[in-house]
Design a protein around this motif. Structure first.
Motif, PDB file in Angstrom:
ATOM      1  N   TYR A 146       0.865  -1.205   0.138  1.00 40.55           N
ATOM      2  CA  TYR A 146       0.056   0.091  -0.037  1.00 40.55           C
ATOM      3  C   TYR A 146       0.753   1.189  -0.116  1.00 40.55           C
ATOM      4  O   TYR A 146       0.331   2.365  -0.413  1.00 40.55           O
ATOM      5  N   ASP A 147       2.143   1.166   0.539  1.00 44.66           N
ATOM      6  CA  ASP A 147       2.995   2.580   0.363  1.00 44.66           C
ATOM      7  C   ASP A 147       4.210   1.711   0.303  1.00 44.66           C
ATOM      8  O   ASP A 147       4.766   0.868   0.203  1.00 44.66           O
ATOM      9  N   VAL A 173      -1.085  -0.616  -4.682  1.00 43.22           N
ATOM     10  CA  VAL A 173      -2.295  -0.194  -4.626  1.00 43.22           C
ATOM     11  C   VAL A 173      -2.152   1.428  -4.480  1.00 43.22           C
ATOM     12  O   VAL A 173      -1.507   1.890  -3.345  1.00 43.22           O
ATOM     13  N   ARG A 176      -5.427   3.862  -1.771  1.00 42.53           N
ATOM     14  CA  ARG A 176      -6.348   3.365  -0.627  1.00 42.53           C
ATOM     15  C   ARG A 176      -6.385   3.936   0.352  1.00 42.53           C
ATOM     16  O   ARG A 176      -7.603   3.912   1.136  1.00 42.53           O
ATOM     17  N   TYR A 177      -5.475   4.487   0.872  1.00 41.07           N
ATOM     18  CA  TYR A 177      -5.599   5.171   2.266  1.00 41.07           C
ATOM     19  C   TYR A 177      -5.143   6.589   1.953  1.00 41.07           C
ATOM     20  O   TYR A 177      -4.820   7.284   3.006  1.00 41.07           O
TER      21      TYR A 177
END
Length: 274
Positions: A146-147, A173, A176-177
């Protein structure tokens, strides 16, 4: 002239959180997933990312439900799509249940979110056993990141042998956040700058610039994942008609860039050297 390499399109048709009320074409049942798989294959997909649902349309890692989805899709498309099952926790399942699902179903491919499966150093010994078992069983794992911090953590796990793959498959991704779950093509850069350049990768993205992000990824050497799990809007901002329409739209833009969608066999060759 050297031909440009094809770009694989994975479709994520339903996700863990959406329901029929969110879009009438969202596939829930095994039969609906099989129909979607057939249509997306015809539109240019090489992989399908599956989430099983219970009778209340809730996300489930029940092996029996997941097997039913895999069997229905496999009966419809054979090996012409890579069938990838999710292990997403959605705050409901601990790492033990995620690993148990893969061991019980033994799918061709599974996605594993690094921060869910290995939430802290104490989880590394069991994760190492699971990763080694998957490698021995020939199960293709795709690590969801995610990061940039997730990328660096995966590099450390590979260096220490917790993840035994020299070329782990990853999914970046985007959004997403982020605020409002929105992404931009430049969001790819921190991932790529931190990653090992030999890792084969895909990208998915949230928000209005989803297709821009995915095409940027394709031009930078990655593959792409599209579908209702991440976005239910067409590029013009209107509601998307179906998952296969999203796949076909991506394939059309790729064609304009002089690229074509990869087949499942080509996807396996690139990621698994098969």
């Amino acid at each position: 002239m050297t031909a440009r390499p094809p770009v694989a399109i994975a479709v994520a048709p339903n996700g863990a959180r959406l329901r029929k009320a969110d879009h009438p074409a969202l596939p829930i049942t095994p039969e609906e997933l099989a129909h979607t798989a057939t249509a997306c294959l015809a539109a240019g997909a090489a992989m399908i990312h599956l989430h099983a649902r219970d009778e209340q349309e809730g996300h489930s890692l029940d092996p029996g439900l997941v097997r039913a989805c895999v069997a229905a899709v496999e009966a419809a498309v054979g090996d012409r799509l890579v069938i990838q099952v999710t292990t997403e926790a959605v705050g409901l399942y601990p790492p033990e249940a995620q690993m148990a699902l893969v061991r019980a179903v033994r799918p061709e491919a599974a996605s594993v979110a690094l921060r869910e499966l290995v939430p802290d150093p104490a989880a590394e010994p069991e994760a190492a056993k699971f990763y080694a078992w998957c490698q021995e069983a020939g199960i293709w794992l795709q690590h969801i990141l995610y990061d940039r911090a997730d990328v660096l953590r995966l590099k450390g796990l590979v260096a220490r042998g917790v993840v035994p793959e020299e070329r782990p498959s990853v999914l970046y991704v985007l959004g997403r956040y982020s605020e409002g779950q929105r992404s931009a093509p430049a969001d790819l850069l921190p991932f790529l700058q931190a990653a090992d350049p030999v890792w084969p990768w895909m990208a998915c993205a949230f928000g209005a610039q989803e297709l821009d992000c995915l095409m940027a990824g394709a031009l930078l050497g990655g593959d792409l994942r599209i579908g209702f799990e991440n976005n239910r809007l067409a590029p013009d901002g209107t509601p998307a008609r179906s998952n296969e329409a999203q796949v076909a739209g991506a394939a059309s833009v790729l064609a304009g860039l002089g690229r074509r969608p990869a087949s499942a066999a080509e996807l396996r060759q690139k990621y698994l050297n098969l």
